[in-house]
Design a protein around this motif. Structure first.
Motif, PDB file in Angstrom:
ATOM      1  N   HIS A   1       0.817  -1.216   0.000  1.00 11.11           N
ATOM      2  CA  HIS A   1       0.000   0.000   0.000  1.00 11.11           C
ATOM      3  C   HIS A   1       0.850   1.265   0.000  1.00 11.11           C
ATOM      4  CE1 HIS A   1      -3.916  -1.786   0.028  1.00 11.11           C
ATOM      5  NE2 HIS A   1      -3.616  -2.546   1.053  1.00 11.11           N
ATOM      6  N   ALA A   2       2.080   1.178   0.503  1.00 11.45           N
ATOM      7  CA  ALA A   2       2.984   2.327   0.487  1.00 11.45           C
ATOM      8  C   ALA A   2       3.551   2.579  -0.916  1.00 11.45           C
ATOM      9  CB  ALA A   2       4.116   2.114   1.478  1.00 11.45           C
ATOM     10  N   SER A   3       3.438   1.611  -1.779  1.00  8.28           N
ATOM     11  CA  SER A   3       3.951   1.726  -3.139  1.00  8.28           C
ATOM     12  C   SER A   3       3.086   2.684  -3.951  1.00  8.28           C
ATOM     13  CB  SER A   3       3.942   0.345  -3.793  1.00  8.28           C
ATOM     14  OG  SER A   3       4.161   0.455  -5.176  1.00  8.28           O
ATOM     15  N   GLN A   4       3.689   3.290  -4.946  1.00  7.90           N
ATOM     16  CA  GLN A   4       2.962   4.217  -5.809  1.00  7.90           C
ATOM     17  C   GLN A   4       2.382   3.535  -7.046  1.00  7.90           C
ATOM     18  OE1 GLN A   4       5.854   7.038  -7.136  1.00  7.90           O
ATOM     19  NE2 GLN A   4       7.140   5.492  -8.089  1.00  7.90           N
ATOM     20  N   TYR A   5       2.636   2.258  -7.208  1.00  8.64           N
ATOM     21  CA  TYR A   5       2.240   1.556  -8.423  1.00  8.64           C
ATOM     22  C   TYR A   5       0.872   0.896  -8.279  1.00  8.64           C
ATOM     23  CZ  TYR A   5       7.158   2.126  -9.478  1.00  8.64           C
ATOM     24  OH  TYR A   5       8.393   2.655  -9.695  1.00  8.64           O
ATOM     25  N   PHE A   6       0.001   1.166  -9.248  1.00  7.47           N
ATOM     26  CA  PHE A   6      -1.289   0.500  -9.280  1.00  7.47           C
ATOM     27  C   PHE A   6      -1.771   0.427 -10.720  1.00  7.47           C
ATOM     28  CE2 PHE A   6      -2.636   4.854  -9.349  1.00  7.47           C
ATOM     29  CZ  PHE A   6      -3.818   4.856 -10.062  1.00  7.47           C
ATOM     30  N   ALA A   7      -2.712  -0.456 -10.952  1.00  5.97           N
ATOM     31  CA  ALA A   7      -3.373  -0.597 -12.246  1.00  5.97           C
ATOM     32  C   ALA A   7      -4.829  -0.912 -11.962  1.00  5.97           C
ATOM     33  CB  ALA A   7      -2.726  -1.698 -13.071  1.00  5.97           C
ATOM     34  N   ALA A   8      -5.722  -0.403 -12.791  1.00 10.43           N
ATOM     35  CA  ALA A   8      -7.146  -0.595 -12.549  1.00 10.43           C
ATOM     36  C   ALA A   8      -7.920  -0.638 -13.859  1.00 10.43           C
ATOM     37  CB  ALA A   8      -7.686   0.522 -11.660  1.00 10.43           C
ATOM     38  N   ASP A   9      -9.044  -1.293 -13.816  1.00 12.36           N
ATOM     39  CA  ASP A   9     -10.019  -1.252 -14.892  1.00 12.36           C
ATOM     40  C   ASP A   9     -11.399  -1.213 -14.246  1.00 12.36           C
ATOM     41  OD1 ASP A   9     -10.496  -3.869 -14.089  1.00 12.36           O
ATOM     42  OD2 ASP A   9      -9.746  -4.804 -15.919  1.00 12.36           O
ATOM     43  N   GLU A  10     -12.437  -1.543 -14.988  1.00 13.23           N
ATOM     44  CA  GLU A  10     -13.794  -1.448 -14.426  1.00 13.23           C
ATOM     45  C   GLU A  10     -14.131  -2.594 -13.472  1.00 13.23           C
ATOM     46  OE1 GLU A  10     -13.593  -3.481 -18.240  1.00 13.23           O
ATOM     47  OE2 GLU A  10     -13.223  -1.371 -17.808  1.00 13.23           O
ATOM     48  N   ILE A  11     -13.257  -3.595 -13.350  1.00 12.07           N
ATOM     49  CA  ILE A  11     -13.535  -4.748 -12.504  1.00 12.07           C
ATOM     50  C   ILE A  11     -12.635  -4.789 -11.269  1.00 12.07           C
ATOM     51  CG2 ILE A  11     -13.627  -7.268 -12.428  1.00 12.07           C
ATOM     52  CD1 ILE A  11     -14.036  -7.066 -15.535  1.00 12.07           C
ATOM     53  N   LEU A  12     -11.320  -4.635 -11.462  1.00 10.97           N
ATOM     54  CA  LEU A  12     -10.356  -4.798 -10.379  1.00 10.97           C
ATOM     55  C   LEU A  12      -9.447  -3.580 -10.235  1.00 10.97           C
ATOM     56  CD1 LEU A  12      -9.099  -8.436 -11.095  1.00 10.97           C
ATOM     57  CD2 LEU A  12     -10.784  -7.740  -9.389  1.00 10.97           C
ATOM     58  N   VAL A  13      -8.929  -3.408  -9.029  1.00 12.41           N
ATOM     59  CA  VAL A  13      -7.867  -2.446  -8.747  1.00 12.41           C
ATOM     60  C   VAL A  13      -6.729  -3.253  -8.120  1.00 12.41           C
ATOM     61  CG1 VAL A  13      -7.192  -0.411  -7.432  1.00 12.41           C
ATOM     62  CG2 VAL A  13      -9.530  -0.595  -8.325  1.00 12.41           C
ATOM     63  N   ILE A  14      -5.529  -3.104  -8.668  1.00 16.53           N
ATOM     64  CA  ILE A  14      -4.371  -3.845  -8.179  1.00 16.53           C
ATOM     65  C   ILE A  14      -3.277  -2.862  -7.802  1.00 16.53           C
ATOM     66  CG2 ILE A  14      -2.576  -5.516  -8.749  1.00 16.53           C
ATOM     67  CD1 ILE A  14      -4.460  -6.810 -10.698  1.00 16.53           C
ATOM     68  N   LYS A  15      -2.797  -2.964  -6.572  1.00 16.28           N
ATOM     69  CA  LYS A  15      -1.609  -2.224  -6.135  1.00 16.28           C
ATOM     70  C   LYS A  15      -0.488  -3.234  -6.040  1.00 16.28           C
ATOM     71  CE  LYS A  15      -1.154   1.346  -3.847  1.00 16.28           C
ATOM     72  NZ  LYS A  15      -1.076   2.614  -3.184  1.00 16.28           N
ATOM     73  N   GLY A  16       0.719  -2.783  -6.320  1.00 18.61           N
ATOM     74  CA  GLY A  16       1.816  -3.732  -6.288  1.00 18.61           C
ATOM     75  C   GLY A  16       3.161  -3.114  -6.022  1.00 18.61           C
ATOM     76  N   THR A  17       4.088  -3.964  -5.723  1.00 23.23           N
ATOM     77  CA  THR A  17       5.481  -3.599  -5.537  1.00 23.23           C
ATOM     78  C   THR A  17       6.334  -4.803  -5.899  1.00 23.23           C
ATOM     79  OG1 THR A  17       7.063  -2.610  -3.983  1.00 23.23           O
ATOM     80  CG2 THR A  17       5.588  -4.267  -3.093  1.00 23.23           C
TER      81      THR A  17
END
Length: 124
Positions: A24-40
């Motif tokens: 969650h501290a990471s600045q990286y994420f990707a999203a669409d109309e179904i899912l939101v993904i944060k990652g590191t």
């Protein structure tokens, strides 16, 4: 012909709060109309999954169904996902859980996230 490993051991799950906090501290994420993904990135050769399904998504039955479907999509395609990531997946508010859409979305978003995380930074 060997079948790919489709198990879901503890080693590929995010289990501790500190692991979730790091993602969650990471600045990286990707999203669409179904899912939101944060990652590191992680120092492992595997991608690890964490789930965050809040009460805003629905009652316990709905939340548990979301978690089951996301885990199943991850488990089935973990060998095809980019390695070396810790990801936390949550459903988008108002999204409807359909396995085929979640399966496709998880792969596309994880690939997009991996490109952003592993992209060499150019600084002058």
């Amino acid at each position: 012909m060997d079948k790919p490993d489709q198990s879901f051991p503890k080693s590929i799950r995010l289990l501790r709060q500190c692991q979730f906090d790091q993602v969650h501290a990471s600045q990286y994420f990707a999203a669409d109309e179904i899912l939101v993904i944060k990652g590191t990135g992680n120092d492992s050769a595997q991608t690890r999954l964490g789930l965050s399904v809040s009460r805003k998504v629905g009652n316990a039955v709905v939340r548990n169904r979301w978690k089951r479907v996301i885990r199943e999509a991850f488990r089935k395609q973990k060998s095809e996902l980019p390695a070396g990531l810790d990801i936390v997946v949550r459903p988008r508010k108002g999204a409807i859980y359909r396995y085929d859409e979640i399966f496709r979305s998880l792969k596309i978003l994880t690939d997009h996230l991996a490109r952003r995380i592993h992209k060499p930074s150019i600084r002058k």
